[in-house]
Design a protein around this motif. Structure first.
Motif, PDB file in Angstrom:
ATOM      1  N   THR A  49     -47.715   4.977  18.237  1.00 52.53           N
ATOM      2  CA  THR A  49     -48.553   5.706  19.197  1.00 52.53           C
ATOM      3  C   THR A  49     -48.816   7.113  18.677  1.00 52.53           C
ATOM      4  OG1 THR A  49     -46.745   6.678  20.496  1.00 52.53           O
ATOM      5  CG2 THR A  49     -47.509   4.493  21.160  1.00 52.53           C
ATOM      6  N   THR A  50     -49.857   7.721  19.210  1.00 50.31           N
ATOM      7  CA  THR A  50     -50.160   9.114  18.909  1.00 50.31           C
ATOM      8  C   THR A  50     -50.966   9.697  20.061  1.00 50.31           C
ATOM      9  OG1 THR A  50     -51.002  10.625  17.223  1.00 50.31           O
ATOM     10  CG2 THR A  50     -52.331   8.657  17.680  1.00 50.31           C
ATOM     11  N   ASP A  52     -53.409  13.457  21.194  1.00 45.23           N
ATOM     12  CA  ASP A  52     -54.007  14.718  20.782  1.00 45.23           C
ATOM     13  C   ASP A  52     -53.316  15.880  21.485  1.00 45.23           C
ATOM     14  OD1 ASP A  52     -55.882  13.359  19.263  1.00 45.23           O
ATOM     15  OD2 ASP A  52     -57.307  13.234  20.913  1.00 45.23           O
ATOM     16  N   ASN A  80     -43.250  10.942  21.319  1.00 49.23           N
ATOM     17  CA  ASN A  80     -44.339  11.724  20.741  1.00 49.23           C
ATOM     18  C   ASN A  80     -44.087  13.191  21.059  1.00 49.23           C
ATOM     19  OD1 ASN A  80     -47.214  11.552  19.513  1.00 49.23           O
ATOM     20  ND2 ASN A  80     -47.383  13.012  21.204  1.00 49.23           N
ATOM     21  N   SER A  83     -47.851  18.123  18.689  1.00 53.99           N
ATOM     22  CA  SER A  83     -48.088  18.646  17.348  1.00 53.99           C
ATOM     23  C   SER A  83     -48.514  20.107  17.365  1.00 53.99           C
ATOM     24  CB  SER A  83     -49.141  17.804  16.633  1.00 53.99           C
ATOM     25  OG  SER A  83     -50.334  17.790  17.372  1.00 53.99           O
ATOM     26  N   THR A  89     -42.403  17.189  13.548  1.00 58.68           N
ATOM     27  CA  THR A  89     -42.746  16.156  14.530  1.00 58.68           C
ATOM     28  C   THR A  89     -41.927  14.912  14.269  1.00 58.68           C
ATOM     29  OG1 THR A  89     -44.531  15.248  13.194  1.00 58.68           O
ATOM     30  CG2 THR A  89     -45.116  17.003  14.726  1.00 58.68           C
ATOM     31  N   ASN A  92     -43.906   8.588  14.756  1.00 56.87           N
ATOM     32  CA  ASN A  92     -44.400   7.867  15.928  1.00 56.87           C
ATOM     33  C   ASN A  92     -44.534   6.377  15.676  1.00 56.87           C
ATOM     34  OD1 ASN A  92     -44.488  10.326  17.134  1.00 56.87           O
ATOM     35  ND2 ASN A  92     -46.663  10.618  16.842  1.00 56.87           N
ATOM     36  N   ILE A 120     -53.467   8.562  24.964  1.00 54.83           N
ATOM     37  CA  ILE A 120     -52.833   8.087  23.749  1.00 54.83           C
ATOM     38  C   ILE A 120     -53.685   7.039  23.030  1.00 54.83           C
ATOM     39  CG2 ILE A 120     -50.557   8.463  24.793  1.00 54.83           C
ATOM     40  CD1 ILE A 120     -50.299   5.357  24.943  1.00 54.83           C
TER      41      ILE A 120
END
Length: 129
Positions: A49-50, A52, A80, A83, A89, A92, A120
Motif C-alpha cells: 500500500t501507499t 500521498d 504507512n 513521507s 519511511t 510498505n 490509498i
C-alpha cells in the motif's frame, strides 16, 4: 502447482470499514473469484500500500467467502508512515506465509480497511497451492 490471484485499488478513500478490492490495474474486475481446482490452501499473502502526503495508517486485509474452510482471515499489512514528515519511511510491502484452508470451486473475496482514514493505493496477491 502454485496459482496466484491479485486485486488492486488506486486512490481509494479507505476507511475503518472493509471495502472490496475490485480492480486489477486499470481494469474493473469482480471482487470475488472462484478458488482454482486442484488447490487446498492459500500459502502466501502479499500486501502493498501507499498514500500521498501526510496520511498514516495500518492496512487490514480480509480474505472471506464460502471457500474459506475456517472462516474469514484478517491480517495487517505494514504501516504507512507520512513521507512528508518522516526522516525515514517504513517499507510498505509485507509478505506472509500462511496455510489457510480453502475449498476448490467456491468463492473468495479480498477486501481492505485501514486504522485511520486515508486515500490509498493498494495491491494484494494470494498464492494458492
Amino acid at each position: 502447482m502454485a496459482i496466484v490471484v491479485s486485486r488492486t485499488e488506486s486512490q481509494l478513500s479507505a476507511t475503518t470499514s472493509f471495502q472490496a478490492l475490485d480492480n486489477l490495474g486499470g481494469a474493473s474486475v469482480s471482487s470475488s473469484f472462484n478458488v482454482p481446482q486442484g488447490v487446498s490452501a492459500i500459502k502466501q499473502v502479499a500486501i502493498a500500500t501507499t498514500a500521498d502526503g501526510s496520511d498514516e495508517y495500518i492496512p487490514l486485509i480480509k480474505i472471506s467467502g464460502n471457500a474459506m474452510r475456517d472462516g474469514d482471515a484478517v491480517m495487517c499489512g505494514p504501516a504507512n508512515v507520512a513521507s512528508t514528515t518522516a526522516t525515514g519511511t517504513s517499507m510498505n510491502f509485507g509478505q506472509y506465509d500462511t496455510d489457510l484452508g480453502v475449498v476448490s470451486g467456491n468463492s473468495v473475496e479480498l477486501s481492505i480497511a485501514v486504522t485511520d482514514a486515508a486515500t490509498i493505493s493498494a495491491a494484494v496477491t494470494v498464492t494458492f497451492a
